[in-house]
Design a protein around this motif. Structure first.
Motif, PDB file in Angstrom:
ATOM      1  N   GLU A   1       0.836  -1.200   0.000  1.00 13.96           N
ATOM      2  CA  GLU A   1       0.000   0.000   0.000  1.00 13.96           C
ATOM      3  C   GLU A   1       0.875   1.255   0.000  1.00 13.96           C
ATOM      4  OE1 GLU A   1      -3.708   1.794   2.683  1.00 13.96           O
ATOM      5  OE2 GLU A   1      -2.093   0.660   3.654  1.00 13.96           O
ATOM      6  N   LEU A   2       0.446   2.267  -0.736  1.00 15.11           N
ATOM      7  CA  LEU A   2       1.167   3.538  -0.722  1.00 15.11           C
ATOM      8  C   LEU A   2       1.065   4.151   0.667  1.00 15.11           C
ATOM      9  CD1 LEU A   2       2.677   5.715  -2.402  1.00 15.11           C
ATOM     10  CD2 LEU A   2       0.453   6.801  -2.759  1.00 15.11           C
ATOM     11  N   SER A   3       2.197   4.520   1.240  1.00 13.18           N
ATOM     12  CA  SER A   3       2.212   5.090   2.581  1.00 13.18           C
ATOM     13  C   SER A   3       3.333   6.111   2.685  1.00 13.18           C
ATOM     14  CB  SER A   3       2.401   4.003   3.641  1.00 13.18           C
ATOM     15  OG  SER A   3       3.699   3.438   3.532  1.00 13.18           O
ATOM     16  N   LEU A   4       3.293   6.888   3.752  1.00 14.85           N
ATOM     17  CA  LEU A   4       4.336   7.877   3.997  1.00 14.85           C
ATOM     18  C   LEU A   4       5.697   7.201   4.166  1.00 14.85           C
ATOM     19  CD1 LEU A   4       5.117  10.840   4.645  1.00 14.85           C
ATOM     20  CD2 LEU A   4       4.551  10.349   7.026  1.00 14.85           C
ATOM     21  N   VAL A   5       5.738   6.114   4.953  1.00 19.20           N
ATOM     22  CA  VAL A   5       7.001   5.408   5.203  1.00 19.20           C
ATOM     23  C   VAL A   5       7.572   4.846   3.901  1.00 19.20           C
ATOM     24  CG1 VAL A   5       7.989   3.357   6.314  1.00 19.20           C
ATOM     25  CG2 VAL A   5       6.515   4.892   7.626  1.00 19.20           C
ATOM     26  N   ALA A   6       6.693   4.331   3.024  1.00 19.80           N
ATOM     27  CA  ALA A   6       7.162   3.775   1.753  1.00 19.80           C
ATOM     28  C   ALA A   6       7.755   4.847   0.844  1.00 19.80           C
ATOM     29  CB  ALA A   6       6.002   3.070   1.039  1.00 19.80           C
ATOM     30  N   LEU A   7       7.355   6.110   1.040  1.00 17.32           N
ATOM     31  CA  LEU A   7       7.846   7.202   0.207  1.00 17.32           C
ATOM     32  C   LEU A   7       9.151   7.819   0.723  1.00 17.32           C
ATOM     33  CD1 LEU A   7       4.451   9.040  -0.430  1.00 17.32           C
ATOM     34  CD2 LEU A   7       5.781   7.768  -2.123  1.00 17.32           C
ATOM     35  N   LEU A   8       9.538   7.506   1.969  1.00 19.95           N
ATOM     36  CA  LEU A   8      10.707   8.158   2.571  1.00 19.95           C
ATOM     37  C   LEU A   8      12.022   7.894   1.823  1.00 19.95           C
ATOM     38  CD1 LEU A   8      10.033   7.895   6.415  1.00 19.95           C
ATOM     39  CD2 LEU A   8       9.616   9.812   4.862  1.00 19.95           C
TER      40      LEU A   8
ATOM     41  N   ALA B   1      12.525   7.489  -1.365  1.00 28.19           N
ATOM     42  CA  ALA B   1      12.529   8.331  -2.569  1.00 28.19           C
ATOM     43  C   ALA B   1      12.709   9.799  -2.192  1.00 28.19           C
ATOM     44  CB  ALA B   1      11.234   8.139  -3.345  1.00 28.19           C
ATOM     45  N   LEU B   2      12.094  10.212  -1.078  1.00 28.86           N
ATOM     46  CA  LEU B   2      12.242  11.589  -0.605  1.00 28.86           C
ATOM     47  C   LEU B   2      13.687  11.870  -0.213  1.00 28.86           C
ATOM     48  CD1 LEU B   2      10.908  14.289   0.223  1.00 28.86           C
ATOM     49  CD2 LEU B   2      10.495  13.279   2.472  1.00 28.86           C
TER      50      LEU B   2
ATOM     51  N   ARG C   1      16.378  10.409  -1.414  1.00 25.23           N
ATOM     52  CA  ARG C   1      17.197  10.506  -2.630  1.00 25.23           C
ATOM     53  C   ARG C   1      16.975  11.844  -3.331  1.00 25.23           C
ATOM     54  NH1 ARG C   1      15.449   5.101  -3.140  1.00 25.23           N
ATOM     55  NH2 ARG C   1      13.855   5.733  -4.643  1.00 25.23           N
ATOM     56  N   ARG C   2      15.727  12.277  -3.397  1.00 22.05           N
ATOM     57  CA  ARG C   2      15.417  13.527  -4.103  1.00 22.05           C
ATOM     58  C   ARG C   2      16.065  14.722  -3.418  1.00 22.05           C
ATOM     59  NH1 ARG C   2       9.481  14.874  -6.296  1.00 22.05           N
ATOM     60  NH2 ARG C   2      10.155  13.176  -7.651  1.00 22.05           N
ATOM     61  N   LEU C   3      16.119  14.692  -2.080  1.00 20.19           N
ATOM     62  CA  LEU C   3      16.709  15.809  -1.330  1.00 20.19           C
ATOM     63  C   LEU C   3      18.215  15.657  -1.135  1.00 20.19           C
ATOM     64  CD1 LEU C   3      13.940  16.300   1.408  1.00 20.19           C
ATOM     65  CD2 LEU C   3      14.280  17.618  -0.684  1.00 20.19           C
ATOM     66  N   GLY C   4      18.746  14.494  -1.528  1.00 20.65           N
ATOM     67  CA  GLY C   4      20.181  14.268  -1.392  1.00 20.65           C
ATOM     68  C   GLY C   4      20.638  14.179   0.046  1.00 20.65           C
ATOM     69  N   LEU C   5      19.815  13.590   0.911  1.00 20.15           N
ATOM     70  CA  LEU C   5      20.165  13.485   2.335  1.00 20.15           C
ATOM     71  C   LEU C   5      21.064  12.276   2.574  1.00 20.15           C
ATOM     72  CD1 LEU C   5      16.658  14.274   3.891  1.00 20.15           C
ATOM     73  CD2 LEU C   5      18.571  15.834   3.550  1.00 20.15           C
ATOM     74  N   PRO C   6      22.057  12.401   3.451  1.00 14.10           N
ATOM     75  CA  PRO C   6      22.997  11.300   3.663  1.00 14.10           C
ATOM     76  C   PRO C   6      22.442  10.184   4.538  1.00 14.10           C
ATOM     77  CG  PRO C   6      23.584  13.170   5.056  1.00 14.10           C
ATOM     78  CD  PRO C   6      22.456  13.629   4.187  1.00 14.10           C
ATOM     79  N   ALA C   7      21.441  10.489   5.372  1.00 13.00           N
ATOM     80  CA  ALA C   7      20.963   9.494   6.339  1.00 13.00           C
ATOM     81  C   ALA C   7      19.476   9.171   6.115  1.00 13.00           C
ATOM     82  CB  ALA C   7      21.162  10.010   7.761  1.00 13.00           C
ATOM     83  N   GLU C   8      19.079   8.017   6.631  1.00 11.27           N
ATOM     84  CA  GLU C   8      17.693   7.549   6.520  1.00 11.27           C
ATOM     85  C   GLU C   8      16.758   8.459   7.327  1.00 11.27           C
ATOM     86  OE1 GLU C   8      15.179   3.528   7.784  1.00 11.27           O
ATOM     87  OE2 GLU C   8      17.364   3.608   7.987  1.00 11.27           O
ATOM     88  N   LEU C   9      15.539   8.654   6.830  1.00  6.49           N
ATOM     89  CA  LEU C   9      14.550   9.496   7.518  1.00  6.49           C
ATOM     90  C   LEU C   9      13.622   8.643   8.372  1.00  6.49           C
ATOM     91  CD1 LEU C   9      13.599  11.885   4.572  1.00  6.49           C
ATOM     92  CD2 LEU C   9      14.683  12.591   6.715  1.00  6.49           C
ATOM     93  N   HIS C  10      13.265   9.172   9.549  1.00  8.16           N
ATOM     94  CA  HIS C  10      12.310   8.509  10.443  1.00  8.16           C
ATOM     95  C   HIS C  10      11.155   9.459  10.723  1.00  8.16           C
ATOM     96  CE1 HIS C  10      16.566   7.711  11.794  1.00  8.16           C
ATOM     97  NE2 HIS C  10      16.225   6.550  11.261  1.00  8.16           N
ATOM     98  N   VAL C  11       9.972   8.887  10.973  1.00  5.51           N
ATOM     99  CA  VAL C  11       8.792   9.687  11.320  1.00  5.51           C
ATOM    100  C   VAL C  11       8.818   9.979  12.818  1.00  5.51           C
ATOM    101  CG1 VAL C  11       6.276   9.794  11.357  1.00  5.51           C
ATOM    102  CG2 VAL C  11       7.441   8.669   9.451  1.00  5.51           C
TER     103      VAL C  11
END
Length: 233
Positions: free
Chosen positions: A20-27, A29-30, A32-42
Protein backbone atom coordinates in the motif's frame (compact mmCIF):
# COMPACT_ATOMS: atom_id res chain seq x y z
CA UNK A 1 19.67 20.28 11.19
CA UNK A 2 18.30 16.75 11.35
CA UNK A 3 14.66 17.85 11.09
CA UNK A 4 12.44 18.01 8.03
CA UNK A 5 8.77 18.97 7.90
CA UNK A 6 6.18 18.45 5.20
CA UNK A 7 2.40 18.60 4.81
CA UNK A 8 0.51 15.31 4.39
CA UNK A 9 -2.74 15.12 2.43
CA UNK A 10 -5.74 13.32 3.95
CA UNK A 11 -6.08 9.64 3.05
CA UNK A 12 -2.35 8.83 3.08
CA UNK A 13 -1.47 6.37 5.86
CA UNK A 14 1.78 6.64 7.82
CA UNK A 15 2.78 2.95 7.99
CA UNK A 16 0.37 1.30 5.55
CA UNK A 17 -0.12 -2.37 4.78
CA UNK A 18 2.11 -4.44 2.51
CA UNK A 19 1.99 -3.08 -1.03
CA UNK A 20 0.00 0.00 0.00
CA UNK A 21 1.17 3.54 -0.72
CA UNK A 22 2.21 5.09 2.58
CA UNK A 23 4.34 7.88 4.00
CA UNK A 24 7.00 5.41 5.20
CA UNK A 25 7.16 3.78 1.75
CA UNK A 26 7.85 7.20 0.21
CA UNK A 27 10.71 8.16 2.57
CA UNK A 28 13.56 6.48 0.61
CA UNK A 29 12.53 8.33 -2.57
CA UNK A 30 12.24 11.59 -0.61
CA UNK A 31 15.71 11.06 0.85
CA UNK A 32 17.20 10.51 -2.63
CA UNK A 33 15.42 13.53 -4.10
CA UNK A 34 16.71 15.81 -1.33
CA UNK A 35 20.18 14.27 -1.39
CA UNK A 36 20.17 13.48 2.34
CA UNK A 37 23.00 11.30 3.66
CA UNK A 38 20.96 9.49 6.34
CA UNK A 39 17.69 7.55 6.52
CA UNK A 40 14.55 9.50 7.52
CA UNK A 41 12.31 8.51 10.44
CA UNK A 42 8.79 9.69 11.32
CA UNK A 43 8.79 11.67 14.57
CA UNK A 44 5.18 12.86 14.50
CA UNK A 45 2.42 12.60 11.91
CA UNK A 46 -1.37 12.83 11.73
CA UNK A 47 -3.41 9.66 11.16
CA UNK A 48 -4.41 8.42 7.71
CA UNK A 49 -7.71 10.33 7.66
CA UNK A 50 -6.24 13.65 8.84
CA UNK A 51 -4.05 16.10 6.93
CA UNK A 52 -1.26 18.31 8.19
CA UNK A 53 2.25 18.52 9.53
CA UNK A 54 4.61 15.57 9.38
CA UNK A 55 7.85 15.89 11.34
CA UNK A 56 10.75 13.77 10.07
CA UNK A 57 14.26 13.29 11.42
CA UNK A 58 17.48 11.85 9.99
CA UNK A 59 18.94 11.24 13.48
CA UNK A 60 17.80 8.38 15.75
CA UNK A 61 18.74 10.31 18.91
CA UNK A 62 16.77 13.38 17.83
CA UNK A 63 13.76 11.18 17.00
CA UNK A 64 13.81 9.55 20.45
CA UNK A 65 14.26 12.87 22.28
CA UNK A 66 11.36 14.52 20.47
CA UNK A 67 9.03 11.56 20.94
CA UNK A 68 9.84 11.57 24.67
CA UNK A 69 9.19 15.32 24.76
CA UNK A 70 5.70 14.90 23.23
CA UNK A 71 4.82 12.12 25.71
CA UNK A 72 6.09 14.02 28.76
CA UNK A 73 4.39 17.26 27.63
CA UNK A 74 0.99 15.52 27.54
CA UNK A 75 1.58 14.07 31.03
CA UNK A 76 2.39 17.59 32.31
CA UNK A 77 -0.88 18.88 30.90
CA UNK A 78 0.72 20.77 28.04
CA UNK A 79 -0.52 20.79 24.44
CA UNK A 80 2.42 20.50 22.00
CA UNK A 81 0.13 19.57 19.07
CA UNK A 82 -2.57 21.90 17.74
CA UNK A 83 -5.16 20.84 15.19
CA UNK A 84 -7.80 22.75 13.26
CA UNK A 85 -11.16 21.27 12.28
CA UNK A 86 -14.15 22.37 10.26
CA UNK A 87 -17.34 21.17 11.96
CA UNK A 88 -20.92 20.76 10.87
CA UNK A 89 -22.62 22.71 13.62
CA UNK A 90 -21.37 25.38 16.02
CA UNK A 91 -20.58 24.49 19.66
CA UNK A 92 -22.83 26.05 22.28
CA UNK A 93 -19.78 27.32 24.20
CA UNK A 94 -16.99 29.29 22.50
CA UNK A 95 -14.32 27.25 24.28
CA UNK A 96 -14.03 24.40 26.69
CA UNK A 97 -12.83 20.84 27.27
CA UNK A 98 -14.15 17.51 26.07
CA UNK A 99 -13.56 14.65 28.50
CA UNK A 100 -14.60 11.08 27.75
CA UNK A 101 -13.64 7.49 28.32
CA UNK A 102 -12.93 5.79 24.99
CA UNK A 103 -12.65 2.13 24.05
CA UNK A 104 -12.67 -0.15 21.02
CA UNK A 105 -15.95 -1.97 20.32
CA UNK A 106 -16.71 -4.56 17.68
CA UNK A 107 -19.76 -3.71 15.56
CA UNK A 108 -20.38 -6.46 13.05
CA UNK A 109 -17.21 -6.78 10.98
CA UNK A 110 -15.85 -3.38 12.00
CA UNK A 111 -13.97 -2.27 15.13
CA UNK A 112 -15.14 1.18 16.24
CA UNK A 113 -13.91 3.63 18.87
CA UNK A 114 -16.87 4.48 21.10
CA UNK A 115 -17.32 6.74 24.14
CA UNK A 116 -17.90 5.28 27.61
CA UNK A 117 -20.02 7.76 29.65
CA UNK A 118 -18.95 6.46 33.10
CA UNK A 119 -15.90 4.20 32.86
CA UNK A 120 -15.42 1.84 35.79
CA UNK A 121 -12.21 1.57 37.78
CA UNK A 122 -11.66 -2.03 36.69
CA UNK A 123 -11.99 -1.24 32.97
CA UNK A 124 -9.56 1.68 33.40
CA UNK A 125 -7.10 -0.48 35.38
CA UNK A 126 -7.26 -3.22 32.73
CA UNK A 127 -6.75 -0.48 30.10
CA UNK A 128 -9.94 -1.52 28.32
CA UNK A 129 -11.03 2.12 28.57
CA UNK A 130 -8.85 5.23 28.50
CA UNK A 131 -9.81 8.63 29.90
CA UNK A 132 -9.23 11.22 27.18
CA UNK A 133 -9.20 15.01 27.05
CA UNK A 134 -9.26 17.60 24.27
CA UNK A 135 -9.33 21.37 24.68
CA UNK A 136 -11.24 23.29 21.99
CA UNK A 137 -11.80 26.90 20.95
CA UNK A 138 -14.08 28.30 18.26
CA UNK A 139 -12.06 30.47 15.85
CA UNK A 140 -14.95 31.40 13.59
CA UNK A 141 -18.42 30.36 12.41
CA UNK A 142 -20.50 30.84 9.27
CA UNK A 143 -23.36 29.08 7.50
CA UNK A 144 -23.94 26.61 10.33
CA UNK A 145 -20.29 25.47 10.33
CA UNK A 146 -17.40 26.36 12.61
CA UNK A 147 -13.60 26.46 12.52
CA UNK A 148 -12.25 24.97 15.74
CA UNK A 149 -8.81 24.85 17.30
CA UNK A 150 -8.23 21.47 18.98
CA UNK A 151 -5.50 20.61 21.46
CA UNK A 152 -5.52 16.96 22.58
CA UNK A 153 -3.87 16.22 25.91
CA UNK A 154 -4.22 12.46 25.45
CA UNK A 155 -3.56 10.21 22.49
CA UNK A 156 -6.15 7.61 21.46
CA UNK A 157 -7.14 6.42 17.96
CA UNK A 158 -9.96 8.53 16.47
CA UNK A 159 -10.04 10.69 19.61
CA UNK A 160 -10.67 13.99 17.83
CA UNK A 161 -13.57 12.93 15.55
CA UNK A 162 -15.26 11.09 18.44
CA UNK A 163 -14.85 14.10 20.76
CA UNK A 164 -16.38 16.37 18.11
CA UNK A 165 -19.47 14.14 17.94
CA UNK A 166 -19.77 14.42 21.74
CA UNK A 167 -19.76 18.17 21.17
CA UNK A 168 -22.69 17.53 18.74
CA UNK A 169 -20.57 19.11 16.00
CA UNK A 170 -19.04 16.31 13.88
CA UNK A 171 -16.10 17.12 11.65
CA UNK A 172 -16.88 17.85 8.02
CA UNK A 173 -16.12 14.71 6.03
CA UNK A 174 -16.49 12.34 9.00
CA UNK A 175 -18.17 9.33 7.39
CA UNK A 176 -17.51 7.09 10.41
CA UNK A 177 -18.81 8.84 13.53
CA UNK A 178 -21.08 11.67 12.32
CA UNK A 179 -24.09 9.31 12.17
CA UNK A 180 -24.06 9.37 16.00
CA UNK A 181 -25.39 12.95 15.87
CA UNK A 182 -29.09 12.98 15.01
CA UNK A 183 -31.45 15.93 14.64
CA UNK A 184 -35.06 16.55 15.63
CA UNK A 185 -36.56 19.82 14.36
CA UNK A 186 -33.01 21.06 13.76
CA UNK A 187 -31.85 20.34 17.32
CA UNK A 188 -28.87 17.92 17.50
CA UNK A 189 -28.77 15.00 19.94
CA UNK A 190 -26.42 12.08 20.56
CA UNK A 191 -27.29 8.56 19.45
CA UNK A 192 -25.67 5.44 20.95
CA UNK A 193 -23.04 3.94 18.58
CA UNK A 194 -24.97 0.66 18.22
CA UNK A 195 -27.99 2.61 16.90
CA UNK A 196 -25.92 4.65 14.42
CA UNK A 197 -23.89 2.49 11.99
CA UNK A 198 -21.21 4.29 9.98
CA UNK A 199 -22.44 5.85 6.74
CA UNK A 200 -21.69 8.73 4.39
CA UNK A 201 -22.14 12.00 6.26
CA UNK A 202 -25.49 13.69 5.74
CA UNK A 203 -25.27 17.40 4.85
CA UNK A 204 -28.12 19.83 4.12
CA UNK A 205 -28.69 21.01 0.56
CA UNK A 206 -27.47 24.55 1.26
CA UNK A 207 -24.10 23.35 2.55
CA UNK A 208 -23.78 20.86 -0.31
CA UNK A 209 -24.37 23.71 -2.78
CA UNK A 210 -21.80 25.94 -1.06
CA UNK A 211 -19.23 23.13 -1.27
CA UNK A 212 -20.14 22.42 -4.89
CA UNK A 213 -20.77 18.77 -4.08
CA UNK A 214 -23.23 16.30 -5.60
CA UNK A 215 -24.67 13.41 -3.58
CA UNK A 216 -22.46 11.01 -5.57
CA UNK A 217 -19.27 12.91 -4.71
CA UNK A 218 -20.13 13.46 -1.04
CA UNK A 219 -18.65 10.14 0.09
CA UNK A 220 -15.27 11.28 -1.27
CA UNK A 221 -15.26 14.42 0.89
CA UNK A 222 -12.13 14.09 3.10
CA UNK A 223 -12.07 14.50 6.87
CA UNK A 224 -11.48 18.16 7.71
CA UNK A 225 -9.12 17.74 10.67
CA UNK A 226 -5.65 19.19 10.11
CA UNK A 227 -2.51 19.04 12.28
CA UNK A 228 -1.60 22.72 12.11
CA UNK A 229 1.18 23.28 14.64
CA UNK A 230 3.79 21.38 16.64
CA UNK A 231 5.75 22.99 19.46
CA UNK A 232 9.29 21.73 19.88
CA UNK A 233 11.65 22.06 22.86
Amino acid sequence: GALLSLSKPPGLSVQGCSGELSLVALLPALRRRLGLPAELHVVKAPTRECSGLVLLSSCHRTTEQLQQFFSKARRRGQYPATYCAVTVGVPAEAEGEIRAGLRWQQQGDTAMVVPVPVPGRRSLARKEVKNTLTRYRVLGAAGGCALLQLQPKTAFPEQLPVHLTLLLCPALGDHKHSSCVGRVLGVPFLLPPEAAPARTQVLDEELMARLGLSAQRLRRLPLHIHLQRLELP
